[in-house]
Design a protein around this motif. Structure first.
Motif, mmCIF file in Angstrom:
data_model
loop_
_atom_site.group_PDB
_atom_site.id
_atom_site.type_symbol
_atom_site.label_atom_id
_atom_site.label_comp_id
_atom_site.label_asym_id
_atom_site.label_seq_id
_atom_site.Cartn_x
_atom_site.Cartn_y
_atom_site.Cartn_z
ATOM 1 N N LEU A 8 0.819 -1.309 0.159
ATOM 2 C CA LEU A 8 0.023 0.049 -0.159
ATOM 3 C C LEU A 8 0.908 1.374 -0.053
ATOM 4 O O LEU A 8 1.904 1.277 0.913
ATOM 5 N N THR A 10 0.919 5.409 0.092
ATOM 6 C CA THR A 10 0.196 6.598 0.359
ATOM 7 C C THR A 10 1.058 7.929 0.607
ATOM 8 O O THR A 10 2.365 7.605 0.471
ATOM 9 N N VAL A 36 -3.450 4.524 -2.339
ATOM 10 C CA VAL A 36 -4.761 5.250 -1.953
ATOM 11 C C VAL A 36 -4.083 6.456 -1.157
ATOM 12 O O VAL A 36 -3.361 6.438 -0.206
ATOM 13 N N TYR A 70 -6.248 5.114 -6.102
ATOM 14 C CA TYR A 70 -7.383 5.923 -5.585
ATOM 15 C C TYR A 70 -7.254 7.266 -4.954
ATOM 16 O O TYR A 70 -6.244 7.209 -4.145
ATOM 17 N N CYS A 72 -8.426 10.027 -2.315
ATOM 18 C CA CYS A 72 -9.234 10.176 -0.935
ATOM 19 C C CYS A 72 -9.484 11.559 -0.890
ATOM 20 O O CYS A 72 -8.375 12.389 -0.848
ATOM 21 N N SER A 79 -6.997 7.969 4.287
ATOM 22 C CA SER A 79 -6.594 7.226 3.181
ATOM 23 C C SER A 79 -6.197 5.780 3.593
ATOM 24 O O SER A 79 -6.491 4.948 2.973
ATOM 25 N N ALA A 83 -8.340 2.367 2.521
ATOM 26 C CA ALA A 83 -7.659 1.557 1.960
ATOM 27 C C ALA A 83 -7.758 0.041 2.790
ATOM 28 O O ALA A 83 -8.013 -1.113 2.100
ATOM 29 N N ILE A 87 -10.922 -1.062 0.395
ATOM 30 C CA ILE A 87 -10.516 -1.150 -0.860
ATOM 31 C C ILE A 87 -9.709 -2.438 -1.237
ATOM 32 O O ILE A 87 -9.859 -3.091 -1.897
ATOM 33 N N LEU A 88 -8.678 -2.725 -0.136
ATOM 34 C CA LEU A 88 -8.153 -3.837 -0.258
ATOM 35 C C LEU A 88 -8.828 -5.223 -0.017
ATOM 36 O O LEU A 88 -9.510 -5.093 0.995
ATOM 37 N N CYS A 95 3.234 -1.115 3.864
ATOM 38 C CA CYS A 95 2.674 0.156 3.630
ATOM 39 C C CYS A 95 3.891 1.118 3.645
ATOM 40 O O CYS A 95 4.615 1.219 4.771
#
Length: 256
Positions: A8, A10, A36, A70, A72, A79, A83, A87-88, A95
Motif C-alpha cells: 500500500l 500513500t 490510496v 485511488y 481520497c 486514506s 484502503a 479497498i484492499l 505500507c
C-alpha cells in the motif's frame, strides 16, 4: 512461483506529487502496488481524521492496469483507513508513505501527515515506513533516493518489524554518490521557536501567519539530525505507544 508482496502506497503531499510518483515506481519493482492517497496536499495534518464530513474516494486507474490508484478526499490517515477496510481485499504486506517533500526528522514526526499515515498502518498490524527527502522543492530530485528506499523496503519485507514499531526514514538532499550510507538513529532533541506574524485584512480583522525557526539543541552523534547533516540516510524506529514507562513509578509515589 513466489507470490509478490502486496504494498500500500500513500502520502500527505497528494496523489499527484512527484515524491509519491517516485515511491510508486520503486515499489512496482518489489511487489503488487495499490495506491490510496489524498486528492490534495495535506502536509502537517498529523493524525487527524475526518469525522464531521463525508469522505469521497475516486478510482483514477482502469481495472486492467497493473497498479490500482485511488484518490481520497480526506487526510493521510483517512486514506490508510479506507484502503485497509474498504479497498484492499487482504491486509497488505507493507505500507509505505511518502516520499515527502521536506524533512520529517526530530520533532517534525509529531506533525507529519506522512508519518501519521505510516503509524496508522502500524496500528493495523501492517509493517510500515515513512520516507521523507530533505528538500521542500516541488521539483526536488528524487532519483538519488531510489536505491535506499528500495533497500529499506526489502529489508522490512524480509525481516519484519517489532510489534508496534514504524520506521521514520529521512534522506539527505545529496546526489547518490555523496550519500555515505544508512544509520539507525534516535530522534534528536530539537524544537521550533515559533512566532506569529499578525496582520490586518482590508475589513479590519486581525489574522496571523505562523512562522518559526527550527533549532537543534542536541549535540549527540547518534541522532537523525547528525546523520542527515553528515551525509547519511537516517532511520528512527518510532512507536505509537506513548506511555512514559520511566515516569510511572515516580508518579505512583504521589499522594493520590
Amino acid at each position: 512461483m513466489t507470490k509478490k508482496p502486496l504494498i500500500l502506497v500513500t502520502n500527505d503531499d497528494g496523489i499527484t506529487a512527484p515524491g509519491i510518483r517516485t515511491l510508486i515506481a520503486v515499489m512496482q519493482e518489489i511487489g503488487d502496488v495499490v495506491v490510496v492517497a489524498p486528492d490534495s496536499p495535506q502536509s502537517a495534518t498529523g493524525h487527524s481524521i475526518t469525522i464531521n464530513n463525508t469522505l469521497f474516494v475516486n478510482k483514477i486507474t482502469k481495472d486492467g492496469d497493473a497498479t490500482q490508484e485511488y484518490s481520497c478526499s480526506g487526510t493521510p490517515v483517512d486514506s490508510v483507513k479506507v484502503a485497509v477496510h474498504e479497498i484492499l481485499k487482504r491486509k497488505p504486506d507493507l505500507c509505505v508513505s511518502g516520499i515527502n517533500h521536506g524533512s520529517n526528522s526530530s520533532i517534525n514526526v509529531i506533525y507529519s501527515g506522512t508519518m501519521s499515515a505510516a503509524v496508522e498502518a502500524g496500528m493495523e498490524g501492517i509493517p510500515a515506513i515513512g520516507f521523507s527527502l530533505c528538500d521542500y522543492d516541488w521539483n526536488a530530485d528524487f532519483e538519488p533516493t531510489k536505491t535506499f528506499v528500495k533497500q529499506i523496503a526489502q529489508e522490512v519485507l524480509k525481516n519484519g518489524l517489532p510489534d508496534g514499531v514504524i520506521l521514520n526514514v529521512n534522506l539527505p538532499k545529496l546526489t547518490a554518490a555523496k550519500i555515505k550510507g544508512i544509520k539507525v538513529c534516535r530522534q534528536a532533541k530539537a524544537s521550533w521557536q515559533e512566532q506569529f506574524d499578525k496582520r490586518t485584512n482590508p475589513q479590519g480583522r486581525d489574522y496571523y501567519w505562523l512562522s518559526g525557526e527550527f533549532v537543534n539543541m542536541d549535540n549527540g552523534e547518534d541522532t537523525d539530525e547528525w546523520a542527515l547533516a553528515n551525509g547519511y540516510v537516517s532511520i528512527v524506529p518510532v512507536q505509537y505507544d506513548l506511555t512514559a514507562y520511566h515516569a510511572m513509578q515516580k508518579i505512583n509515589n504521589w499522594n493520590f
